[in-house]
Structure formats: structure tokens, C-alpha cells
Design a protein around this motif. Structure first.
Motif, PDB file in Angstrom:
ATOM      1  N   LYS A 194       1.328   1.846  -4.414  1.00  0.00           N
ATOM      2  CA  LYS A 194       0.386   1.233  -5.348  1.00  0.00           C
ATOM      3  C   LYS A 194      -0.613   2.274  -5.843  1.00  0.00           C
ATOM      4  O   LYS A 194      -0.985   3.196  -5.102  1.00  0.00           O
ATOM      5  CB  LYS A 194      -0.385   0.090  -4.669  1.00  0.00           C
ATOM      6  CG  LYS A 194       0.517  -0.991  -4.068  1.00  0.00           C
ATOM      7  CD  LYS A 194       1.278  -1.760  -5.130  1.00  0.00           C
ATOM      8  CE  LYS A 194       2.224  -2.771  -4.489  1.00  0.00           C
ATOM      9  NZ  LYS A 194       3.094  -3.405  -5.495  1.00  0.00           N
ATOM     10  N   SER A 195      -1.084   2.086  -7.090  1.00  0.00           N
ATOM     11  CA  SER A 195      -1.978   3.075  -7.697  1.00  0.00           C
ATOM     12  C   SER A 195      -3.445   2.728  -7.531  1.00  0.00           C
ATOM     13  O   SER A 195      -4.310   3.426  -8.057  1.00  0.00           O
ATOM     14  CB  SER A 195      -1.665   3.223  -9.183  1.00  0.00           C
ATOM     15  OG  SER A 195      -1.945   2.007  -9.848  1.00  0.00           O
ATOM     16  N   GLU A 223      -0.995  -3.134  -8.594  1.00  0.00           N
ATOM     17  CA  GLU A 223      -0.578  -2.151  -9.588  1.00  0.00           C
ATOM     18  C   GLU A 223       0.377  -1.156  -8.966  1.00  0.00           C
ATOM     19  O   GLU A 223      -0.013  -0.337  -8.135  1.00  0.00           O
ATOM     20  CB  GLU A 223      -1.794  -1.417 -10.156  1.00  0.00           C
ATOM     21  CG  GLU A 223      -2.636  -2.286 -11.066  1.00  0.00           C
ATOM     22  CD  GLU A 223      -3.909  -1.585 -11.503  1.00  0.00           C
ATOM     23  OE1 GLU A 223      -3.815  -0.460 -12.011  1.00  0.00           O
ATOM     24  OE2 GLU A 223      -4.986  -2.168 -11.308  1.00  0.00           O
ATOM     25  N   ASP A 224       1.639  -1.215  -9.390  1.00  0.00           N
ATOM     26  CA  ASP A 224       2.633  -0.285  -8.854  1.00  0.00           C
ATOM     27  C   ASP A 224       2.319   1.145  -9.290  1.00  0.00           C
ATOM     28  O   ASP A 224       1.960   1.386 -10.447  1.00  0.00           O
ATOM     29  CB  ASP A 224       4.027  -0.671  -9.354  1.00  0.00           C
ATOM     30  CG  ASP A 224       4.520  -1.971  -8.732  1.00  0.00           C
ATOM     31  OD1 ASP A 224       4.028  -2.321  -7.640  1.00  0.00           O
ATOM     32  OD2 ASP A 224       5.380  -2.625  -9.345  1.00  0.00           O
ATOM     33  N   LEU A 225       2.464   2.059  -8.357  1.00  0.00           N
ATOM     34  CA  LEU A 225       2.390   3.490  -8.681  1.00  0.00           C
ATOM     35  C   LEU A 225       3.815   3.925  -9.023  1.00  0.00           C
ATOM     36  O   LEU A 225       4.646   4.130  -8.132  1.00  0.00           O
ATOM     37  CB  LEU A 225       1.818   4.268  -7.488  1.00  0.00           C
ATOM     38  CG  LEU A 225       1.785   5.798  -7.569  1.00  0.00           C
ATOM     39  CD1 LEU A 225       1.278   6.299  -8.897  1.00  0.00           C
ATOM     40  CD2 LEU A 225       0.936   6.346  -6.439  1.00  0.00           C
ATOM     41  N   ASN A 233      -2.340   9.387  -0.842  1.00  0.00           N
ATOM     42  CA  ASN A 233      -2.116   8.705  -2.114  1.00  0.00           C
ATOM     43  C   ASN A 233      -3.407   8.842  -2.911  1.00  0.00           C
ATOM     44  O   ASN A 233      -4.451   8.321  -2.504  1.00  0.00           O
ATOM     45  CB  ASN A 233      -1.788   7.231  -1.829  1.00  0.00           C
ATOM     46  CG  ASN A 233      -1.637   6.397  -3.096  1.00  0.00           C
ATOM     47  OD1 ASN A 233      -2.151   6.752  -4.155  1.00  0.00           O
ATOM     48  ND2 ASN A 233      -0.955   5.270  -2.960  1.00  0.00           N
ATOM     49  N   ASN A 234      -3.343   9.595  -4.035  1.00  0.00           N
ATOM     50  CA  ASN A 234      -4.568   9.794  -4.833  1.00  0.00           C
ATOM     51  C   ASN A 234      -4.612   8.867  -6.049  1.00  0.00           C
ATOM     52  O   ASN A 234      -5.430   9.065  -6.953  1.00  0.00           O
ATOM     53  CB  ASN A 234      -4.723  11.271  -5.232  1.00  0.00           C
ATOM     54  CG  ASN A 234      -3.653  11.742  -6.199  1.00  0.00           C
ATOM     55  OD1 ASN A 234      -2.882  10.948  -6.731  1.00  0.00           O
ATOM     56  ND2 ASN A 234      -3.612  13.035  -6.450  1.00  0.00           N
ATOM     57  N   GLY A 235      -3.734   7.879  -6.075  1.00  0.00           N
ATOM     58  CA  GLY A 235      -3.705   6.946  -7.201  1.00  0.00           C
ATOM     59  C   GLY A 235      -2.805   7.403  -8.336  1.00  0.00           C
ATOM     60  O   GLY A 235      -2.385   6.594  -9.155  1.00  0.00           O
ATOM     61  N   HIS A 236      -2.509   8.722  -8.373  1.00  0.00           N
ATOM     62  CA  HIS A 236      -1.614   9.267  -9.398  1.00  0.00           C
ATOM     63  C   HIS A 236      -0.271   9.684  -8.818  1.00  0.00           C
ATOM     64  O   HIS A 236       0.721   9.763  -9.520  1.00  0.00           O
ATOM     65  CB  HIS A 236      -2.247  10.493 -10.066  1.00  0.00           C
ATOM     66  CG  HIS A 236      -3.581  10.241 -10.682  1.00  0.00           C
ATOM     67  ND1 HIS A 236      -3.766   9.330 -11.699  1.00  0.00           N
ATOM     68  CD2 HIS A 236      -4.811  10.766 -10.441  1.00  0.00           C
ATOM     69  CE1 HIS A 236      -5.041   9.317 -12.055  1.00  0.00           C
ATOM     70  NE2 HIS A 236      -5.694  10.176 -11.301  1.00  0.00           N
TER      71      HIS A 236
END
Ligand code: SG7
Ligand code: ZN
Length: 273
Positions: A243-244, A251-253, A71-74
Motif C-alpha cells: 500500500k502507498s 491505496e495500492d502501491l 516502504n516509503n510510499g513510492h
């Protein structure tokens, strides 16, 4: 932070502002070729000699190789780590060979959004991108990524409809809970990637474009498969738990898709009349 960008239309780092810090993301020049685009089916051009992409080793599951999921946040990215003797997954297209380096997902909070490409204005809930680089002309992904002809991305739409789990995506989606937060990584066994695709040959759309995130390099030959793959609502719900960030806030991704860009002077070709 100067290098940050996101999908939030309200803030200062959203898609409409990417071009300020990443000039290649601007789609205003008549010569620009940004992605994604809306594919207007009536305006696509039938090309009888457009080749069907040939999938090589997508039907091989390497017993000794792993996949890294992160998961890279994006997005969630799945990267094959091959043993040196392993045959790598490739696409042959228009006389060039492209090696799969990773695949990842764009998705939406409901069935009306999520995909990056749209067809006649219609979104699908998930779009999977299989990112390849041209091994005939480049030494590695990073060299290819900024150059015309360097990359090929194959796009597969998903919709949550089936009541039973899609077996291919079941290799990945249950692992999402281990990569819930930005920076999380886990490994899973290699499996056959062709289980993630609708069967080919089929109607494809083919056009010249770009990466859909900064730095938006105009190096991508896009192939968009018109046929969707069904996943279950339970599988879809696993996307919506991601999550992001690193977990300090909630913060939902989700809705990690770039809006469609100007077609400018381009033509979208198709292989079916
Ligand atoms: C996603 O999309 C990631 C990026 C990818 C980007 O954010 O998959 O890749 C990694 C390794 O994080 O960026 C350079 C690159 O592949 C854009 O790819 S896309 O145009 O296929 N959406
Ligand atoms: Zn993508």
C-alpha cells in the motif's frame, strides 16, 4: 502539499506535472537527459570497447550486517547497513568505483506494465534498481546525487513466470507483509546480492540519464541488463499487496513507474553486436 508527487496520470501531481515543481524533470530541452527511456534495439550503437560492469562483493553475505527494508510510499527500498569492517558491494565501470547504497523496485498491476525502461516498446512487470554512487570523486551519496558522473544505477528486469520461487528474491519478498504500509520498516539478514541478478556478462545497454523520481537529477550513468530474471507468480502477488499510504484508505502501491522520456541527443550503447 508542495513536496508531493505521485504516479497518478489523472491528478495534479502525476509525472506530466512533475516539471512544474521540479524543473529538472522537464525533458523538452534538446540537452535534457531524463530517464527512463524506450530502448530501440536497432538504434543502439555497438561499442566493442564498452566494458562489462564488474561486480565486487555482490557475492558476499556479511554475517553481522543487516538490511533495512522500508516502504516509503513510492516503492520498497532495501538498504545495506554495513559494519565498519565489512567489504561493501560495488560496481566498477569505465574506470570508476561505485558503491551500492540501496536497491528498490518499480512494478505493474499486470505483465504489460511496471518497468520504467522499455525495450522496443515492451514493458516488463518489475524493474529493480541497484543505486550506486561514485566513491572516487564524491564523499557521500548526497554530494554525488546532483552531479554529473555521480551515480550509477544498474537495472534488472523481472517477470513472473516460474512456478517455483526465485531463491534470491525469496530473501526479500516474504518480508513485504511487514512493510505493507508507508513508513513501515523491518530488518533482515544480509545475503548475496548476486542472487538477484541474471548472470553477467551479458548484453547491456548503457546511456546517460537521470533519477526517475523528483528531483530528476541528471547525474546517472544507466546500465540496463537486457536479460530478465524469473520470479514466481506467488512472489509477484506479494508486490501487489503493498500500500502507498499509512492504511487510512486502501491505496495500492502499484504502477510506480515513470513514463519513458525523450531520448533527445543521446545514444544508447551496447556491448554485443
Ligand atoms: C525511489 O527511486 C527510491 C528513492 C530514489 C528514487 O523512489 O529508491 O530513494 C530513496 C532512498 O527513497 O531516489 C535519490 C534516490 O535514490 C529514484 O531512484 S531511481 O532513479 O533509481 N528510480
Ligand atoms: Zn528506481
Amino acid at each position: 502539499q508542495a513536496s508531493e508527487w505521485d504516479y497518478n496520470a489523472e491528478g495534479d501531481n502525476g509525472p506530466a506535472d512533475w516539471g512544474k515543481r521540479f524543473p529538472k524533470c522537464n525533458d523538452t530541452a534538446s540537452s535534457s537527459r531524463q530517464s527512463p527511456i524506450n530502448i530501440v534495439v536497432d538504434n543502439t550503437k555497438y561499442n566493442a570497447s564498452l566494458p562489462t560492469p564488474e561486480f565486487i562483493n555482490y557475492d558476499v553475505a556479511h554475517a553481522t550486517s543487516n538490511l533495512i527494508i522500508s516502504n516509503n510510499g513510492h516503492t520498497v527500498v532495501v538498504t545495506p547497513k554495513y559494519a565498519s569492517s565489512d567489504s561493501k558491494a560495488q560496481i566498477k565501470y569505465k574506470g570508476k568505483t561505485y558503491e551500492l547504497v540501496q536497491f528498490h523496485f518499480h512494478w505493474g498491476s499486470d505483465s504489460k506494465r511496471g518497468s520504467e525502461h522499455t525495450i522496443d516498446g515492451k514493458h516488463f512487470q518489475v524493474e529493480v534498481h541497484f543505486v550506486h554512487y561514485n566513491t572516487d570523486d564524491f564523499n557521500n551519496f548526497n554530494e554525488a546525487k546532483t552531479e554529473e558522473g555521480g551515480l550509477l544505477v544498474y537495472a534488472q528486469f523481472l517477470k513472473s513466470f516460474a512456478s517455483s520461487a526465485n531463491a534470491g528474491y525469496q530473501e526479500i519478498v516474504p518480508q513485504f507483509e511487514k512493510v505493507k504500509y508507508k513508513g513501515n520498516t523491518t530488518t533482515i539478514p544480509h545475503f548475496k546480492f548476486d542472487t538477484l541478478l541474471s548472470k553477467v556478462p551479458d548484453r547491456i545497454y548503457s546511456y546517460p540519464g537521470s533519477l526517475t523520481t523528483p528531483t530528476c537529477d541528471e547525474s546517472v550513468s544507466w546500465i540496463v541488463n537486457s536479460q530478465t530474471v524469473e520470479i514466481s507468480q506467488d512472489q509477484m502477488s506479494k508486490f501487489l499487496e503493498l500500500k502507498s499510504n499509512k492504511g487510512e484508505t486502501n491505496e495500492d502501491l502499484v504502477n510506480n513507474y515513470r513514463p519513458v522520456q525523450k531520448l533527445q541527443q543521446r545514444t544508447v550503447e551496447t556491448n554485443v553486436p
